[in-house]
Design a protein around this motif. Sequence first.
Motif, PDB file in Angstrom:
ATOM      1  N   ARG A 143      -4.295   3.310   3.367  1.00 55.24           N
ATOM      2  CA  ARG A 143      -5.436   2.291   3.272  1.00 55.24           C
ATOM      3  C   ARG A 143      -6.684   2.842   2.589  1.00 55.24           C
ATOM      4  NH1 ARG A 143      -4.540  -1.057   7.789  1.00 55.24           N
ATOM      5  NH2 ARG A 143      -2.824  -0.548   9.105  1.00 55.24           N
ATOM      6  N   LEU A 144      -6.794   3.857   1.753  1.00 51.79           N
ATOM      7  CA  LEU A 144      -7.878   4.312   1.042  1.00 51.79           C
ATOM      8  C   LEU A 144      -8.438   3.291   0.201  1.00 51.79           C
ATOM      9  CD1 LEU A 144      -7.262   7.938   0.297  1.00 51.79           C
ATOM     10  CD2 LEU A 144      -9.016   7.046   1.902  1.00 51.79           C
ATOM     11  N   TRP A 145      -7.592   2.632  -0.421  1.00 51.88           N
ATOM     12  CA  TRP A 145      -8.156   1.427  -1.312  1.00 51.88           C
ATOM     13  C   TRP A 145      -8.858   0.356  -0.502  1.00 51.88           C
ATOM     14  CZ3 TRP A 145      -8.808   1.969  -6.434  1.00 51.88           C
ATOM     15  CH2 TRP A 145      -8.106   3.202  -7.227  1.00 51.88           C
ATOM     16  N   ASP A 146      -8.483  -0.034   0.615  1.00 51.06           N
ATOM     17  CA  ASP A 146      -9.121  -0.828   1.581  1.00 51.06           C
ATOM     18  C   ASP A 146     -10.348  -0.415   1.783  1.00 51.06           C
ATOM     19  OD1 ASP A 146      -6.430  -2.075   1.264  1.00 51.06           O
ATOM     20  OD2 ASP A 146      -5.811  -1.574   3.414  1.00 51.06           O
TER      21      ASP A 146
ATOM     22  N   ARG B 264       0.869  -1.000  -0.092  1.00 49.48           N
ATOM     23  CA  ARG B 264       0.144  -0.127  -0.006  1.00 49.48           C
ATOM     24  C   ARG B 264       0.971   1.193  -0.049  1.00 49.48           C
ATOM     25  NH1 ARG B 264      -1.806  -2.893   4.310  1.00 49.48           N
ATOM     26  NH2 ARG B 264      -3.833  -4.086   4.273  1.00 49.48           N
ATOM     27  N   ILE B 265       0.677   2.190  -0.733  1.00 50.70           N
ATOM     28  CA  ILE B 265       1.130   3.445  -0.555  1.00 50.70           C
ATOM     29  C   ILE B 265       0.437   4.901  -0.433  1.00 50.70           C
ATOM     30  CG2 ILE B 265       1.218   3.650  -3.321  1.00 50.70           C
ATOM     31  CD1 ILE B 265       4.026   4.893  -2.998  1.00 50.70           C
ATOM     32  N   GLY B 266       0.837   5.619   0.043  1.00 49.38           N
ATOM     33  CA  GLY B 266      -0.113   6.678   0.713  1.00 49.38           C
ATOM     34  C   GLY B 266       0.654   8.019   0.627  1.00 49.38           C
TER      35      GLY B 266
ATOM     36  N   LEU C 158      -9.114   6.773   9.510  1.00 49.01           N
ATOM     37  CA  LEU C 158      -9.249   5.284   8.993  1.00 49.01           C
ATOM     38  C   LEU C 158      -7.856   4.874   9.837  1.00 49.01           C
ATOM     39  CD1 LEU C 158      -9.402   5.273   5.082  1.00 49.01           C
ATOM     40  CD2 LEU C 158     -10.926   3.830   6.791  1.00 49.01           C
ATOM     41  N   SER C 159      -6.819   5.592   9.669  1.00 46.83           N
ATOM     42  CA  SER C 159      -5.543   4.867  10.386  1.00 46.83           C
ATOM     43  C   SER C 159      -5.830   4.681  11.893  1.00 46.83           C
ATOM     44  CB  SER C 159      -4.373   5.834  10.122  1.00 46.83           C
ATOM     45  OG  SER C 159      -3.198   5.553  10.953  1.00 46.83           O
TER      46      SER C 159
ATOM     47  N   VAL D  73       4.375   7.088   2.641  1.00 42.07           N
ATOM     48  CA  VAL D  73       4.726   5.884   3.225  1.00 42.07           C
ATOM     49  C   VAL D  73       4.255   4.639   2.258  1.00 42.07           C
ATOM     50  CG1 VAL D  73       2.437   5.840   4.430  1.00 42.07           C
ATOM     51  CG2 VAL D  73       4.392   4.698   5.638  1.00 42.07           C
ATOM     52  N   ALA D  74       4.874   3.804   2.388  1.00 41.34           N
ATOM     53  CA  ALA D  74       4.845   2.262   1.720  1.00 41.34           C
ATOM     54  C   ALA D  74       4.474   1.461   2.869  1.00 41.34           C
ATOM     55  CB  ALA D  74       5.781   2.047   0.756  1.00 41.34           C
ATOM     56  N   LEU D  75       3.794   0.619   2.825  1.00 41.99           N
ATOM     57  CA  LEU D  75       3.135  -0.293   3.702  1.00 41.99           C
ATOM     58  C   LEU D  75       3.123  -1.479   2.944  1.00 41.99           C
ATOM     59  CD1 LEU D  75       0.219   1.414   5.760  1.00 41.99           C
ATOM     60  CD2 LEU D  75       2.674   1.644   6.188  1.00 41.99           C
ATOM     61  N   ASP D  76       3.781  -2.774   3.838  1.00 41.77           N
ATOM     62  CA  ASP D  76       3.511  -4.029   3.156  1.00 41.77           C
ATOM     63  C   ASP D  76       2.194  -4.592   3.851  1.00 41.77           C
ATOM     64  OD1 ASP D  76       3.675  -4.860   5.995  1.00 41.77           O
ATOM     65  OD2 ASP D  76       5.921  -5.696   5.676  1.00 41.77           O
TER      66      ASP D  76
END
Length: 298
Positions: free
Chosen positions: A293-296, A2-4, A111-112, A15-18
């Motif tokens: 997390r927006l796409w989630d 995920r990237i935001g 969301l976070s 940020v990039a999250l796995d």
Amino acid sequence: MRIGIDLGGTKTEIVALDDGGAVRLRRRIPTPGDYDGIIAGMAGLVEGAASELGATLPRLGIGIPGSLSPASGLVRNANTQCLNGRALDRDLAARLGRDVRVSNDANCLALSEAADGAGAGYGTVFAVILGTGVGAGLVVQGRLIEGLNRVAGEWGHTPLPWSTPGEEHPGPRCWCGLHGCLETFLCGPALAADWKGEGHRDAGGIEDAAAAGDTRAAAALERHASRLARALAATANLLDPDVVVLGGGLSNLRGIYAAVPALLPRYVFGDVARINLVPARHGDSSGVFGAARLWDAG
């Protein structure tokens, strides 16, 4: 992956999250002062992250001040006013060749914090940004609530409740064109101006100054706590959230978390006036985690 991106008034962060939510990359740059510079800055962050991680990063979430109009798809209500009237998501998608999803920065904070922050485990999370601007986001049972007009959480542009005539009413003129918005009373620059006078925008060190005997600092903090308590009491009367999470620079004011709950009973319509008022667990990076997390979120 995920990237935001969190597009703030002074800094832009990526940020990039796995898949497990662990941070793989974080970078910050100063936010440019013009629209073309903002697009170029965000594009540079994404391209740099993709190169460094060796990943395509096909989907990008962005948290912005303001929101996209459901009628035109253009940015509106942004206090970074060069964004207003612009097709930010389409312009950046065209620049990057990636899918882009945009939401309000306070929605991203909510969301976070609801996912794995200070709001985790609560049914209704009301997340507030107290920074250069003021806004809020609402997550109910893990679902982001944006509303029919996509203005749910535009708490900063509602009027100060139970305002004092003369002193607080009609109130300062807001950049939105109205008077007495919560943002004009509760944002960082408003607190600084109340403490040091017009033209001052940085309230850093105000609590230390009050503790050292600065009576103007102490009085400004007292007024700010009263106004925040009234604003949250009105929210309690309408939503009665399970937890209120504070983000933004003023969430670091230690005294808020005792002073505000103590003031609520005179304003909340009920025989109890409870509030779980807590600072964001992820600090000033919570918004960027939510953007990732927006796409989630659907």
